[in-house]
Scaffold this motif. Sequence first.
Motif, PDB file in Angstrom:
ATOM      1  N   ASN A  90       0.854  -1.190   0.000  1.00  0.00           N
ATOM      2  CA  ASN A  90       0.000   0.000   0.000  1.00  0.00           C
ATOM      3  C   ASN A  90       0.888   1.238   0.000  1.00  0.00           C
ATOM      4  O   ASN A  90       0.823   2.060   0.892  1.00  0.00           O
ATOM      5  N   THR A  91       1.726   1.346  -1.030  1.00  0.00           N
ATOM      6  CA  THR A  91       2.675   2.445  -1.106  1.00  0.00           C
ATOM      7  C   THR A  91       2.326   3.351  -2.277  1.00  0.00           C
ATOM      8  O   THR A  91       1.597   2.972  -3.193  1.00  0.00           O
ATOM      9  N   PHE A  92       2.886   4.537  -2.277  1.00  0.00           N
ATOM     10  CA  PHE A  92       2.682   5.477  -3.371  1.00  0.00           C
ATOM     11  C   PHE A  92       3.156   4.855  -4.681  1.00  0.00           C
ATOM     12  O   PHE A  92       2.524   4.993  -5.723  1.00  0.00           O
ATOM     13  N   LEU A  93       4.275   4.138  -4.623  1.00  0.00           N
ATOM     14  CA  LEU A  93       4.830   3.495  -5.803  1.00  0.00           C
ATOM     15  C   LEU A  93       3.854   2.500  -6.420  1.00  0.00           C
ATOM     16  O   LEU A  93       3.825   2.316  -7.634  1.00  0.00           O
ATOM     17  N   ALA A  94       3.025   1.869  -5.603  1.00  0.00           N
ATOM     18  CA  ALA A  94       2.097   0.847  -6.087  1.00  0.00           C
ATOM     19  C   ALA A  94       0.801   1.438  -6.637  1.00  0.00           C
ATOM     20  O   ALA A  94       0.071   0.754  -7.351  1.00  0.00           O
ATOM     21  N   ASN A  96      -0.075   4.021  -8.920  1.00  0.00           N
ATOM     22  CA  ASN A  96      -0.269   4.257 -10.352  1.00  0.00           C
ATOM     23  C   ASN A  96      -0.291   2.984 -11.186  1.00  0.00           C
ATOM     24  O   ASN A  96      -1.165   2.835 -12.026  1.00  0.00           O
ATOM     25  N   PRO A  97       0.622   2.040 -11.008  1.00  0.00           N
ATOM     26  CA  PRO A  97       0.536   0.817 -11.806  1.00  0.00           C
ATOM     27  C   PRO A  97      -0.760   0.028 -11.568  1.00  0.00           C
ATOM     28  O   PRO A  97      -1.207  -0.708 -12.437  1.00  0.00           O
ATOM     29  N   ALA A  98      -1.372   0.210 -10.409  1.00  0.00           N
ATOM     30  CA  ALA A  98      -2.601  -0.521 -10.099  1.00  0.00           C
ATOM     31  C   ALA A  98      -3.834   0.107 -10.749  1.00  0.00           C
ATOM     32  O   ALA A  98      -4.885  -0.530 -10.823  1.00  0.00           O
ATOM     33  N   HIS A 106     -11.453   6.437 -18.999  1.00  0.00           N
ATOM     34  CA  HIS A 106     -11.042   5.628 -20.152  1.00  0.00           C
ATOM     35  C   HIS A 106     -10.113   4.511 -19.679  1.00  0.00           C
ATOM     36  O   HIS A 106      -9.299   4.726 -18.785  1.00  0.00           O
ATOM     37  N   PRO A 107     -10.192   3.338 -20.295  1.00  0.00           N
ATOM     38  CA  PRO A 107      -9.354   2.219 -19.837  1.00  0.00           C
ATOM     39  C   PRO A 107      -7.880   2.413 -20.201  1.00  0.00           C
ATOM     40  O   PRO A 107      -7.555   2.960 -21.254  1.00  0.00           O
ATOM     41  N   TYR A 108      -7.012   1.972 -19.299  1.00  0.00           N
ATOM     42  CA  TYR A 108      -5.590   1.882 -19.615  1.00  0.00           C
ATOM     43  C   TYR A 108      -5.382   0.495 -20.206  1.00  0.00           C
ATOM     44  O   TYR A 108      -5.008  -0.444 -19.510  1.00  0.00           O
ATOM     45  N   ASP A 109      -5.667   0.354 -21.489  1.00  0.00           N
ATOM     46  CA  ASP A 109      -5.420  -0.919 -22.153  1.00  0.00           C
ATOM     47  C   ASP A 109      -4.401  -0.673 -23.268  1.00  0.00           C
ATOM     48  O   ASP A 109      -3.943   0.454 -23.487  1.00  0.00           O
ATOM     49  N   GLU A 110      -4.042  -1.723 -23.976  1.00  0.00           N
ATOM     50  CA  GLU A 110      -2.991  -1.612 -24.980  1.00  0.00           C
ATOM     51  C   GLU A 110      -3.349  -0.613 -26.081  1.00  0.00           C
ATOM     52  O   GLU A 110      -2.507   0.158 -26.537  1.00  0.00           O
ATOM     53  N   ALA A 111      -4.612  -0.610 -26.521  1.00  0.00           N
ATOM     54  CA  ALA A 111      -5.027   0.269 -27.616  1.00  0.00           C
ATOM     55  C   ALA A 111      -5.147   1.732 -27.188  1.00  0.00           C
ATOM     56  O   ALA A 111      -4.943   2.627 -28.005  1.00  0.00           O
TER      57      ALA A 111
END
Length: 146
Positions: A90-94, A96-98, A106-111
Amino acid sequence: MTMCDTRKAFSDQAWTLTPCIVWPWAKKPNGYRQVYRAGTTMLVHRVMYELTKGPIPEGLQLDHLCRNRACINPEHLEAVTHRENQLRGNTFLALNPAKTHCPQGHPYDEANTKIKRRSTTGKPYRQCRACLREHERLRVRKTRSD
């Protein structure tokens, strides 16, 4: 505390038996538990892991899968890289990637995700392509109206 004393303490019924095994003695301010062993103070979860699973591999650290720093249950401990441990926590680093969607939904997907690098550090970051298109559309519209 000798190895025999350590094993006796680990088998003692004085501690809390829940899915987490909580060492009731020597609590550090950060929540980890410690024990004096082999002439030095050590973290109890590391001692327990080494007693039950062997040495912690070089370059790895133990992750509490249960997120409970006081837990010494070896089944709740996994040897992982520092980065993996940080990303799981439960860190700041974790944070954004989550994230799976941009602030506008909008989705963070490949397209729909553009990976860019910061000019100052070279570290990668994500940008939402839909938001970039909308930003560009508004910029062009404002330019034409001027």
